[in-house]
Each structure stands twice: as C-alpha cells, then as structure tokens.
Write an enzyme that holds these catalytic residues in place. Structure first.
Site, PDB file in Angstrom:
ATOM      1  N   SER A  68       4.201   5.235   1.550  1.00  0.00           N
ATOM      2  CA  SER A  68       4.179   3.240   1.877  1.00  0.00           C
ATOM      3  C   SER A  68       4.654   2.991   2.283  1.00  0.00           C
ATOM      4  O   SER A  68       6.313   2.909   2.481  1.00  0.00           O
ATOM      5  CB  SER A  68       3.120   2.847   0.042  1.00  0.00           C
ATOM      6  OG  SER A  68       4.758   2.676   0.240  1.00  0.00           O
ATOM      7  N   ASP A  69       4.566   2.720   3.898  1.00  0.00           N
ATOM      8  CA  ASP A  69       5.560   1.214   4.316  1.00  0.00           C
ATOM      9  C   ASP A  69       6.159  -0.142   3.368  1.00  0.00           C
ATOM     10  O   ASP A  69       5.543  -0.146   1.981  1.00  0.00           O
ATOM     11  CB  ASP A  69       4.605   1.023   5.846  1.00  0.00           C
ATOM     12  CG  ASP A  69       5.723   0.186   6.528  1.00  0.00           C
ATOM     13  OD1 ASP A  69       7.237   0.232   6.251  1.00  0.00           O
ATOM     14  OD2 ASP A  69       5.458  -0.209   7.464  1.00  0.00           O
ATOM     15  N   TRP A  70       7.374  -0.144   3.297  1.00  0.00           N
ATOM     16  CA  TRP A  70       8.321  -1.179   2.618  1.00  0.00           C
ATOM     17  C   TRP A  70       7.260  -1.748   1.779  1.00  0.00           C
ATOM     18  O   TRP A  70       6.876  -3.284   2.447  1.00  0.00           O
ATOM     19  CB  TRP A  70       9.129  -1.598   3.587  1.00  0.00           C
ATOM     20  CG  TRP A  70      10.293  -2.703   3.084  1.00  0.00           C
ATOM     21  CD1 TRP A  70      10.645  -3.999   2.242  1.00  0.00           C
ATOM     22  CD2 TRP A  70      11.690  -2.087   2.632  1.00  0.00           C
ATOM     23  NE1 TRP A  70      10.810  -3.398   2.060  1.00  0.00           N
ATOM     24  CE2 TRP A  70      12.361  -3.316   2.334  1.00  0.00           C
ATOM     25  CE3 TRP A  70      11.895  -1.308   3.467  1.00  0.00           C
ATOM     26  CZ2 TRP A  70      13.675  -3.129   1.615  1.00  0.00           C
ATOM     27  CZ3 TRP A  70      13.521  -1.337   3.079  1.00  0.00           C
ATOM     28  CH2 TRP A  70      14.119  -2.245   1.889  1.00  0.00           C
ATOM     29  N   ALA A  76       3.739  -1.912   1.066  1.00  0.00           N
ATOM     30  CA  ALA A  76       2.907  -3.038   1.173  1.00  0.00           C
ATOM     31  C   ALA A  76       2.996  -2.207   0.190  1.00  0.00           C
ATOM     32  O   ALA A  76       0.777  -2.175   0.034  1.00  0.00           O
ATOM     33  CB  ALA A  76       2.875  -1.768   2.449  1.00  0.00           C
TER      34      ALA A  76
END
Ligand code: BGC
Length: 738
Positions: free
Chosen positions: A285-287, A289
């Site tokens: 996942s992005d940070w 997210a």
C-alpha cells in the site's frame, strides 16, 4: 537501396508480430522457478501466524529499541528509508541472526531519478524520448542503491498526468500513455536488470495504482472520477507495460477511483492486475493508505479497513499499523481466512527468494564506495541531463552563444542554487554534489568574459529590492541569462499549485530586465509545465531544463554555448494559462471543434490551442521531413503495416531529432482522440545527412476498448502523421477492412 529498406521493413514487421505475441503473454517474474515455490512451501509450514503477519508489515526506519525488537521477533518483513550499507547490514543482521526463522528484510527506498547520482526528474527524463538511455540511467540508480543496502525502489512512477497543477506530474513521464508505457518499460528493465539476484538490481514497484494523476482540480490526494474506457485507454497502459516488463511489486494508491479507494479496489488489484495481466509479485500500500480507508468513509474501523484492503489484494501495509494490529484477531474471529494471509506471505517471500536474500542478505561496503557517485555515473547523468533539455524559443538564432562574449549577466534565484536542481525525491542526493548553472557557465567561458551575477529576487517571496542590481548587471552585459522557475519543493507530493505562472516576483523581474533591451535567454528550472505566455512573446530564447540533477550546470552550459545541440521534446502540453487546464493533445474532437464562429468549443478570451504543444522542441539545426510512405492502402483488423519517412538535417550542425508518429481513427463505436502517439524515434543526423525511419503499426496501436471493455480494431479510415511534434507533420491515410 530501396529494395533493401523495404526488405528491412518487412523484417521488422515480422519481429514486431513476435513482440505483439509476447505482449499478450501473462507477466512473468524474471528468475522464478518451481524450486522457489518449494522453498516457500517449506518455510510457510514452519511459520507462526505472528511471523506470517510480520512479513506483511512495513515500517519507516527509526532508530528505536522498539523497532529493533520487532525485527528480532520476526514481526517486520520490510523497512523503508534505510540508507547506506552499514545501517542496512546492521538491521538485516537482526532479522537474519536474531529472529527465529532468520527471514531477511526487504529494504525499500524511493529511488525515483537516481540514488546518490541524481538524474533529471522523471518528467525531464521523459523529454529525452530516449528509452535506452533512461534504462541505462535506471541501471546506474539500481547499482548505487543496491550497493547501499536497498533492494527495492518505489518506482517507477507511471501515473499519467494531464493536469500540471498536480505537483506529482514531475515524477512521471507526462500526459501520454504510449510515451508513458515506453518509459515505464525502460525503467523497469533498468532497475531490475536481467535477474533480481544480481547485486546491481533493484525490485521495481510501479506506482501509484491507479488513476492517482487524475485528481480533481490537480489537488494531490483528491477524488478521481473517470470512465472505465479512459481508465483502460489512458491510465492503465503504463502499469500494464511495467508489469509485462517484469515489475515484481506494485504500489496501491491513496486516491479513490469512482468511489472505490485504490487500496481496497478488488477490480483493479485482483481482476485486472492478477487475473487479466497475470501479475505474480506483491502489492504494497502507499503510506498508511489502508488506515486512510477510514477517512475515505469506506471502512468504519481499522479492522474493517484491514479486511477490505487484504481481500482486494494488498499484501503489505506500509506504515499503516493496520495489518500489524488487526490481522491476528481477524483470523481468530474467522473474519479472514489464514489461506489469504498465506497467499500474501507467499508473494512476499517469492520476491525475497528471487532477490537471493536468503543466500546473501548483506551488502558490500567496498562495492558501495566504488560505485557511489562514480565518474562514470556522473557522465551518464550529464548525458541524460543534456538530452532532457528542450529548446522552446530561439529568435534570430540567439543561441548558441559565442564563448567570446565580453560581459554576461546571469540573473535569478535559481542560478546559484545547489539544492533545487536535485528536484523532488532526490533520495540520497546531496546539494554539494550539484554543479549549479552559474558554476557551469563560469567553467565554460574564458576568464576574460565578465560574469555579472545577481539573484534579483527569491523564488517565492515579495521582496523586489534586488531588482535594481539585476537591472544594472543586465545593462552592463551583452546578453542576459535569467534562471527562473520553481524550487524543488514546489513539485512532487503534496505540492499542487493553483497558479502555473512563474512564482511570486519572478515575472515582474523578467519584465524589468526586458526594459534594458538586452537579449534575454530564459533558462527555466521547474517541475511542471508553466504558463509563460508573456515570456514566450517577449524574451529572445527559452530553454526548458526541468530539475536536471547533479550535472545541471554543465548540461545547461553545454547547450547555451553550443557544445551540445538540444534535441529534447515536451512530454506534456504547456498551457497559455491555468484556465485551459486540463489541456492535452489527445483530446476528443467534440461536436463543435473550435472555429472562428460563436457556437464552438472555445474560450472568448484566449485561443484554445496550447502555448507549446506536446512533442514540441527546437534544435540549433533544421530537419526536413519528406517521402512519407505507407506500405498498404488497406489492412485487415489483425493486420500490420509500416510507415516510412525520410528526415534530412538541412542545417549546418550535428543534431538530434525526435521523429513522432501519430494516428487517428476517424469513425468508431466509441469516439477516438484527434491524435494518438503511436511511435517515435530519436536519431542523430550530421549536417546534410538523410535517414529513413520506419515505424510499424499493428493491432496494439490501432485498437481501443469498446463499450463492453473489449479491445477491438474496428474497420474504417485511419489518418497518419509523421512529424516533429503533435501539431505538424506529413499526412497520409489507410483503411482497416473486415
Ligand atoms: C508517497 C509514495 C512513496 C511513499 C514512501 C508516500 O507518501 O506517496 O510515492 O513511495 O510515501 O516514501
């Protein structure tokens, strides 16, 4: 001779059929084998549930006892932001020697345009239109990063961006899916090399999946709404190209897409990515997210967020603490099956095995010293920087400048900046490594040339006190070089701008300088297209240099003084004003295209055309296009043809030209853009030299996704243009028949 070139053309066509075949194969992970799957089976049966969840957890590095304990307990599978071989080895030692099963960490960093040897920002690199060179640049980045203990880059950024207000436009390859896909593939091949186990390879992670660049109003993290056709046609292709090139991981984005947050979207993460494209790597996942699914209003609690992300297909949680805190409870409660966890862990371990981390978890400090910022790396960075520069205007051939000038005024806050040429996401780059524009010019001209440098004003801020000195300097010089634009922090993440003008007082200063009547060369340093209509009218020459990296000053000086003839082309449209945004070349025609009559699609106050179109860029020499040939007047829907054109350097200098091929499907069941890039080639030509460029057009260029989301080539007439940019070119046509 003619016969030979047609023979070659058929030969290339045959080869391209082979590649079309390849394109349709499911994505493969380079180096993957049944032996690796067996090892994963053996490991999985020995792992506790906590250890499995640990593999799915990624934290940003912090120097705390708490983090070290988690690593030693096998509760962290990956870290980001660890830089340097020594630190990486120390942390790796905890995982390998202290944790029960000794599973190595995979260490990630944002190696976006270089590690320590910083290259131009990706939008600049895309301006080279030279995928082989960009692959080479990514190899350099990979070699440096891997030797410094990084195994994995959170790149390439393959987001299409049609809105320059969005600061992250700097990180990608611009507005076009064809150029974007070509660059995406080149970067993956460059990062990953032939085998991930090679000590100079990085795992690639195309991001941000998907649609992130379509943020409403160009505001970062904002909502994205688009038709599935636009998604398939414009935003997905660079991801598909990256996956097909072997990218072994992928990052799910922050944004929601048509109401579904990208980090919990089963349709994009599983149906498209895994089932359609055959992706076998893992998704991070992005940070936070996953945690942000709550703010999106898509999950009520962290545990619901965890279930939704996991079931959609996110294998690793970056900094979100959701998987770490929620998964074991969810399994105990029977809300998530351990089989789903096993599958995610399998995907993560697969990449660790492919990297060879179980055999060689550590990096070699000697190699790190040897490769970091080496002379060879810097010389590749110089090559890329020079090729990234786009000449936008050159009235009366003011450029290149003579090296015999008596006095030269260099004005502007960015001329002396060491930090700004590094651009956004400079990773391990350091300001002291940068050659500034001023330094580059000083070392280029003889000591007899008087250099009058004045900052004049700041990049941002309202102070105009320095104008007077700037004007004095300009008055005392033969030529003025104004180095203006944006600082590095004005583009990249969370750096959207509502205005595209030169920030603050810079344009006022340019206007004040023009009062001196001296010829002005505007050297732009920026991370996005800017609306520079006044400058385009009033200064003599304009060079778009983006943020060029460590070799900035040398590259700019080489171009200014003619040691290098610029050949870059814009990978994105330059608007006249922000009010035209979004503006991109591959738009639809509408029922009432702009015309000189009232009820047409246009503005009352400005033309609807851009200031500089996609694909545009000048040279110090001239190129003539002639003899456009199309191999067949008619082809079937599965057929291919080739298009050839002659390019002649009719000027007096060696130069490089990017030859661009565009097509238009005139009538179709879903309306098609007025132009679509379908091929390009950057070539070098000596004065008087002519070269023939041959392009192949096949189903992968001519088709589109119909209303049932099937990829089809429909019969009908296609127009073709081959030229120097998206608005000029020789024109032809052919027909696709049943
Ligand atoms: C960015 C990503 C980046 C990650 C880790 C996020 O804020 O959106 O592009 O990879 O941070 O640094």
């Amino acid at each position: 001779m003619k016969k030979l070139s047609w023979f070659l053309a058929f030969f290339f066509m045959a080869i391209s059929f082979f590649f079309i075949e390849l394109r349709l194969q499911p994505a493969q992970l380079p180096g993957h084998s049944a032996r690796i799957e067996k090892k994963i089976d053996e490991l999985l049966v020995r792992m506790t549930l906590e250890e499995k969840i640990g593999q799915m957890v990624q934290y940003s590095y912090r120097d705390t006892e708490d983090l070290k304990c988690l690593i030693a307990e096998g509760k962290v599978g990956s870290l980001l932001n660890v830089r340097g071989c020594e630190k990486a080895n120390t942390l790796q030692k905890l995982a390998v020697e202290k944790s029960r099963l000794g599973i190595p960490l995979i260490l990630g960093n944002d190696v976006i345009h270089g590690y320590r040897t910083v290259f131009p920002i990706p939008l600049g690199e895309a301006s080279t239109w030279d995928p082989e060179l960009i692959e080479k640049a990514c190899r350099v980045a990979a070699r440096e990063a891997r030797s410094a203990g990084t195994h994995w880059t959170f790149g390439p950024v393959v987001d299409i961006a049609r809105d320059p207000r969005w600061g992250r436009i700097a990180e990608g390859a611009g507005e076009d899916p064809f150029l974007g896909s070509t660059m995406a593939k080149a970067r993956v091949l460059g990062f990953q090399g032939e085998s991930l186990s090679n000590p100079s390879s990085l795992v690639a992670c195309p991001k941000h999946y998907v649609g992130y660049g379509g943020a409403e109003g160009g505001r970062d993290y904002n909502t994205v709404e688009m038709s599935l056709n636009t998604l398939y046609e414009i935003y997905l292709p660079p991801f598909e190209a990256a996956i097909k090139a072997g990218a072994s991981t992928l990052m799910s984005a922050f944004n929601e897409l048509n109401g579904l947050p990208s980090s919990a979207n089963f349709f994009t993460l599983t149906r498209i990515l895994r089932q359609e494209w055959g992706f076998r790597g893992f998704v991070v996942s992005d940070w936070n997210a996953i945690g942000e699914l709550i703010q999106h209003g898509f999950a009520a609690t962290p545990s619901e967020a965890g279930i939704k992300a996991l079931q959609a297909g996110v294998d690793m949680d970056m900094e979100g603490n959701v998987y770490h805190n929620q998964l074991s409870q969810l399994i105990r409660e029977g809300k998530v099956s351990e089989k789903v966890i096993d599958e995610s862990v399998r995907r993560i371990l697969r990449i660790k095995f492919l990297l060879g981390l179980f055999e060689q978890p550590y990096s070699d400090p000697k190699l790190e010293r040897q490769v970091t910022l080496s002379k060879e790396n810097r010389s590749i960075a110089l090559d890329v920087a020079r090729k990234s520069i786009v000449l936008l205007k050159n009235e009366n051939n003011l450029l290149p400048l003579s090296k015999e000038l008596k006095a030269l005024a260099i004005i502007g806050p960015l001329a002396e900046s060491k930090i700004d040429p590094l651009g956004t996401w400079a990773c391990a780059g350091r300001p002291e490594d940068v050659v500034t524009v001023l330094e580059g010019i000083v070392s280029k001209v003889p000591t007899t040339t008087k250099i009058l440098y004045e900052k004049g004003c700041d990049v941002s801020g309202q102070d105009i006190e320095g104008f007077e000195e700037a004007i004095n300097a300009a008055s005392g010089a033969e030529v003025v070089i104004a180095v203006l634009g944006e600082s590095a922090i004005m583009s990249g993440e969370a750096s959207s701008r509502a205005s595209l003008d030169l920030p603050s007082k810079q344009e006022d200063m340019l206007k004040a300088l023009s009062q001196t009547k001296k010829p002005i060369i505007l050297v732009l340093m920026n991370g996005r297209p800017l609306s520079i209509s006044w400058a385009a009218e009033n200064v003599s020459a304009i060079l778009e240099t983006w943020h060029l990296g460590v070799e900035c000053g040398n590259a700019v000086a080489d171009v200014l003084f003619g040691d290098y003839n610029p050949g870059g082309k814009l990978p994105v449209t330059f608007p006249r004003t922000v009010g035209q945004v979004p503006i991109y070349y591959n738009h639809k025609n509408t029922g009432r295209p702009p015309a000189q009559i009232k009820y047409t699609s246009k503005y009352l106050d400005i033309p609807s055309t851009p200031l500089y179109p996609f694909g545009y860029g000048l040279s110090y020499t001239n190129f003539d296009y002639s003899s456009l040939k199309i191999s067949s007047e008619k082809i079937g829907t599965f057929g291919s043809l080739f298009i050839s054109v002659d390019i002649r350097n009719s000027g007096s200098r060696l130069g490089e030209e990017v030859v661009e091929l565009y097509i238009r499907d005139l009538v179709s069941s879903i309306t098609r853009p007025v132009k679509e890039l379908a091929g390009f080639k950057r070539l070098s030509l000596a004065p008087g030299e002519t070269k023939t460029v041959i392009f192949t057009l096949g189903p992968e260029h001519l088709g589109f996704w119909n209303e049932h989301l099937e990829y089809v080539v429909e019969p009908g007439i296609f127009k073709v243009w081959v030229g120097p940019n998206s608005v000029e070119g020789l024109e032809g046509s052919f027909e696709v028949v049943e």
